[in-house]
Design an enzyme around this catalytic site. Structure first.
Site, PDB file in Angstrom:
ATOM      1  N   LYS A   1       0.696  -1.258  -0.018  1.00  7.98           N
ATOM      2  CA  LYS A   1      -0.049  -0.096  -0.081  1.00  7.98           C
ATOM      3  C   LYS A   1       0.774   1.225  -0.025  1.00  7.98           C
ATOM      4  CE  LYS A   1      -4.233  -1.675   1.678  1.00  7.98           C
ATOM      5  NZ  LYS A   1      -5.363  -1.958   2.823  1.00  7.98           N
TER       6      LYS A   1
ATOM      7  N   ARG B   1      -2.746 -10.051   5.566  1.00  4.95           N
ATOM      8  CA  ARG B   1      -3.442 -10.311   4.056  1.00  4.95           C
ATOM      9  C   ARG B   1      -2.314  -9.655   3.262  1.00  4.95           C
ATOM     10  NH1 ARG B   1      -6.214  -7.067   0.322  1.00  4.95           N
ATOM     11  NH2 ARG B   1      -7.870  -8.295  -0.639  1.00  4.95           N
TER      12      ARG B   1
END
Length: 271
Positions: free
Chosen positions: A211, A246
């Site tokens: 991210k 994740r």
């Protein structure tokens, strides 16, 4: 939890696994690398992503679930649509991972009378708008925890067993600043709602892989350049209480967590 995006526009791997055979090969590779859960998504939820029509999401996701249900690896479905929840659970999925925290009309009804796991995520706004304008928190950790507590209470009052529920603070989902995201990571264990006396804590899922919060620290501009930072973030998350991470990079994360676990074991043995 290994990420399997069967989408053309996900921020990191969009378009790579849209074809069913490509998706199955990627799933087989993740299984060989030691994945514990496969998280299948048919709609990108990156900032600014447009919604996907229901029939298109079903066509992307259901055939993959049907093909993977016999592998022995639990299957998670990244969706907020009740119809997709119902169809994938009927096909054999084990967990529903909902960025909307089961707030959409019909979502609770879709999962209430099943045995699937539920992951409740915090999101401020929605994918199309969540990173626009002013986003402010007096205390991001306390506000995320309060939201998750409220959602957990709604689910349990609907008759859903607390043991089915995990929580996700939603890194990057309406946390527009580096400070918001790293406060959540630093105090990750505090984001989970408090369990009742005698009950186990709610498992925390941390989704940080590749991210932009990692790029903000490292200067790595593209998601593909953020593998090392993602692995470091996963270890930090587990150290701070995450039960599930994740990730896009399964092999690298598994190796890193094996080393972390060995150090932890030696540390405990020395006490």
């Amino acid at each position: 939890m290994g990420i399997l995006n069967v989408t053309p526009d996900s921020f990191s791997d969009g378009g790579r696994f849209v074809a069913r055979d490509d998706a199955l090969r990627q799933a087989e590779q993740m299984i060989a690398q030691g994945v514990d859960i496969i998280d299948i998504g048919g709609e990108s939820t990156r900032p600014g992503a447009p919604p996907v029509p229901l029939e298109e999401e079903l066509a992307r996701v259901v055939p993959v679930v049907e093909a993977l249900v016999g592998t022995g690896v639990p299957l998670s479905i990244d969706t907020y649509k009740p119809e997709v929840m119902r169809a994938t659970l009927a096909a054999g999925a084990d967990l529903i991972n909902d960025i909307w925290g089961f707030r959409r009309l019909g979502a609770l009804d879709a999962v209430r009378d099943t045995n699937c796991g539920l992951c409740v995520m915090h999101m401020l706004g929605e994918p199309q708008t969540m990173q626009r304008g002013e986003i402010d928190y007096a205390d991001v950790v306390a506000e995320v925890r309060a939201f998750l507590q409220e959602r957990v209470e709604v689910l349990t009052q609907a008759g859903i067993a607390r043991a089915r529920i995990s929580v996700d603070p939603g890194f990057g989902f309406g946390k527009a600043t580096r400070e918001h995201n790293y406060a959540l990571l630093a105090r990750l264990s505090e984001t989970a709602p408090q369990p009742r006396a005698g009950e186990a804590p709610f498992p925390i899922l941390a989704g940080i892989s590749r991210k932009s919060m990692l790029g903000a620290v490292t200067g790595r501009k593209t998601p593909a350049e953020r593998v090392a930072a993602s692995v470091a973030a996963a270890v930090c998350a587990v150290e701070r209480g995450a039960a599930i991470v994740r990730v896009h990079d399964v092999a690298e994360t598994v190796d890193a967590l094996k080393v972390w676990a060995a150090v932890r074991e030696a540390e405990l043995a020395a006490r």
